[in-house]
Enzyme design. Structure first.
Site, mmCIF file in Angstrom:
data_model
loop_
_atom_site.group_PDB
_atom_site.id
_atom_site.type_symbol
_atom_site.label_atom_id
_atom_site.label_comp_id
_atom_site.label_asym_id
_atom_site.label_seq_id
_atom_site.Cartn_x
_atom_site.Cartn_y
_atom_site.Cartn_z
ATOM 1 N N GLU A 167 1.118 -1.387 -0.348
ATOM 2 C CA GLU A 167 -0.197 0.083 0.145
ATOM 3 C C GLU A 167 0.923 1.644 0.040
ATOM 4 O O GLU A 167 0.378 1.830 0.617
ATOM 5 C CB GLU A 167 -0.276 0.154 0.820
ATOM 6 N N GLU A 376 -5.499 -8.402 0.466
ATOM 7 C CA GLU A 376 -7.152 -8.141 1.494
ATOM 8 C C GLU A 376 -7.779 -8.222 1.666
ATOM 9 O O GLU A 376 -8.206 -7.491 0.603
ATOM 10 C CB GLU A 376 -5.756 -6.719 2.258
HETATM 11 C C1 BG6 Z 1 -4.336 -2.382 5.259
HETATM 12 C C2 BG6 Z 1 -2.953 -2.322 5.169
HETATM 13 O O1 BG6 Z 1 -4.282 -1.219 4.521
HETATM 14 O O2 BG6 Z 1 -5.417 -2.398 6.231
HETATM 15 C C3 BG6 Z 1 -2.933 -3.622 6.932
HETATM 16 O O3 BG6 Z 1 -2.381 -3.652 4.409
HETATM 17 C C4 BG6 Z 1 -4.370 -3.640 7.925
HETATM 18 O O4 BG6 Z 1 -1.709 -3.299 7.883
HETATM 19 C C5 BG6 Z 1 -5.382 -3.046 6.886
HETATM 20 O O5 BG6 Z 1 -4.320 -3.701 9.179
HETATM 21 C C6 BG6 Z 1 -6.527 -3.006 7.720
HETATM 22 O O6 BG6 Z 1 -6.759 -2.214 8.686
HETATM 23 P P1 BG6 Z 1 -6.785 -1.632 10.072
HETATM 24 O O7 BG6 Z 1 -6.635 0.044 10.685
HETATM 25 O O8 BG6 Z 1 -8.298 -1.745 10.306
HETATM 26 O O9 BG6 Z 1 -5.497 -2.155 10.633
#
Ligand code: BG6
Length: 480
Positions: A167, A376
């Site tokens: 990201e 993700e």
């Molecule tokens: C993504 C990242 O942007 O979102 C992760 O690659 C992150 O590292 C995930 O944990 C979820 O975001 P958050 O802020 O809810 O942990």
């Protein structure tokens, strides 16, 4: 298009889940690892836990892999912690750090699970920051190249799917939140220099992967938030396009076409921004041909026109998990974001929009024509063990069912999608909400306030996902 039947997934589709070193490993002082900037950043996120223990995957990785195997995983996306491999500026690789990842990779391969490895998921060694001024100085380019080359040489015989920088677009857009920005006052200009240096590191990694890993494939990992126009007003459409450029398209065009697109060059000119592109940079970048896109997608956004008379408003993330705290940004003359009345939101005001996955896959496929994998996608929630000793997460099952179905639809639309790895495999630290915002298919028994026994308890969603993936996307279970 309306489908009467369940979508079909390709025979060798990679079904797994995802994690990142600093969010799961813990053991921050063990076996020669030195501090990373994200360790320090995580300490600023009180009252949430920092990453010193996290999910303690470092000591539980065999147990974690056994549960992956039981679930039927065919892939696992994780990251390598740079300060485990190069703990200091002696530039001597740390054998104990290398051993840890060798053991992890060997165990995955032995269990028929394809490792998908991110080189950089926010854990820059503190020594790199001190010596080279982190992402602000060009010294990091060779240091990163050396680190990437070591990873390719040590692990490339077994790891064939590599991801460069997690990201990058989000690190630039939310520089303060993710620990990249050092001076808020000058970030508007600095971010494009930082971004260019990240681009050079990405390019070095792509080139080195192709040089050193036999049959190796490498891609970037943009954080993707599809953006819809709020109405059929043509100005809202342009606003959505502006938002798309400034949060994701500038990066994705760059990765694919290996040059800065017309939109950003004109934006820099208008705002007197100098990204400090030096002689030879673009020739290097030109050689960095990516093989696929790894895509992180959780939600969507809506944009509308923002007139020049509006006052600028910075986006404010919801950092508490109490609904209604998210503040939409306004950029006069470009766009503003607004709520979407057609979708629900979670406790952190993130839109729950399964169709956004189909939209993203269609968009990326149409624009870039490269294979894609989801690295993700997931549902963050407040959770704990129930009185029956189990962890019931029907909302996550509903989330995953709806989202994965849309991946299947995108495949039926003709998109080439090679894998789905939701966030996250086990519970792990959220970037800003510690263990209070849980994403895992497997519960980790610990909280922000109390270090518990770290027991692994597969949630209901783990069993649901296991059935789905063992049937290669045919057994969707009962709707709840
Ligand atoms: C993504 C990242 O942007 O979102 C992760 O690659 C992150 O590292 C995930 O944990 C979820 O975001 P958050 O802020 O809810 O942990």
């Amino acid at each position: 298009m309306i489908y009467k039947n369940n979508p079909l997934f390709p025979a060798n589709f990679m079904w797994g889940a995802s994690s990142a070193a600093w969010q799961v490993e813990g053991a921050v002082n063990e076996d020669g690892r030195t501090p990373a900037i994200i360790d320090l950043n995580s300490k600023t996120k009180k009252p949430f836990a920092d990453n010193s223990v996290a999910s303690d995957h470092y000591h539980h990785y065999l147990e974690d892999i056994a549960l992956m195997k039981e679930a039927g995983f065919t892939s696992y996306r994780f990251s390598i912690a740079w300060p485990r491999i190069y703990p200091d500026d002696s530039f001597e690789p740390n054998q104990l750090g290398i051993d840890f990842y060798n053991h992890l990779i060997d165990a995955l391969v032995k269990n028929g699970i394809e490792p998908i490895v991110t080189l950089y998921h926010y854990d820059m060694p503190v020594w790199v920051d001190e010596k080279y001024d982190g992402w602000y100085g060009r010294g990091i380019i060779d240091a990163f190249d050396q680190y990437a080359r070591t990873c390719f040489k040590e692990f490339g015989d077994r790891v064939k799917y590599w991801l460069s920088i997690n990201e990058q677009n989000m690190q630039i857009c939310y520089g303060d939140w993710l620990g990249v920005c050092k001076n808020e006052a000058t970030w508007f200009h600095d971010k494009w220099k930082v971004n260019h240096i990240m681009n050079l590191c990405h390019a070095k990694a792509v080139i080195a992967c192709h040089e050193l890993v036999l049959d190796g494939k490498i891609g970037p990992v943009p954080g993707y938030v599809p953006i819809y126009p709020s109405s059929a007003n043509p100005e809202d459409q342009i606003a959505a396009m502006n938002a798309e450029e400034l949060t994701e398209k500038v990066w994705n065009d760059f990765y694919t076409f290996r040059k800065y697109n017309g939109f950003i060059r004109s934006y820099w000119k208008e705002h007197h921004i100098d990204p400090d592109i030096q002689a030879g940079d673009m020739a290097l970048i030109e050689q960095a041909k990516i093989d696929f896109f790894a895509l992180n997608c959780y939600r969507s956004n809506v944009a509308k026109e923002c007139s020049l008379t509006e006052t600028e408003q910075k986006q404010q993330l919801n950092k508490t998990g109490r609904k209604g705290e998210f503040v939409y940004p306004k950029f006069p003359g470009l766009y503003q974001l607004t709520n979407n009345p057609y979708v629900e939101t979670n406790d952190w005001d993130w839109e729950i929009d399964p169709v956004s996955l189909r939209y993203m896959l269609r968009y990326v496929w149409d624009h870039y024509g490269l294979p894609m994998m989801i690295t993700e996608n997931g549902y963050g929630a407040h959770e704990d063990i129930s009185a029956d000793g189990k962890v019931h997460d029907p909302e996550r099952i509903r989330f995953l069912r709806n989202q994965i179905f849309q991946v299947g639809r995108a495949i039926q639309d003709g998109c080439q999608v090679i894998g789905y790895n939701p966030w996250s495999y086990t519970d792990l630290l959220s970037t800003g909400n510690g263990m209070a915002k849980r994403y895992g298919l497997v519960f980790i028994n610990t909280t922000d306030d109390e270090l518990r026994d770290l027991k692994r308890i597969p949630k209901d969603s783990y069993y649901w996902y296991s059935r789905l993936i063992k049937s290669n996307g045919q057994d969707w279970g009962e709707e709840t």
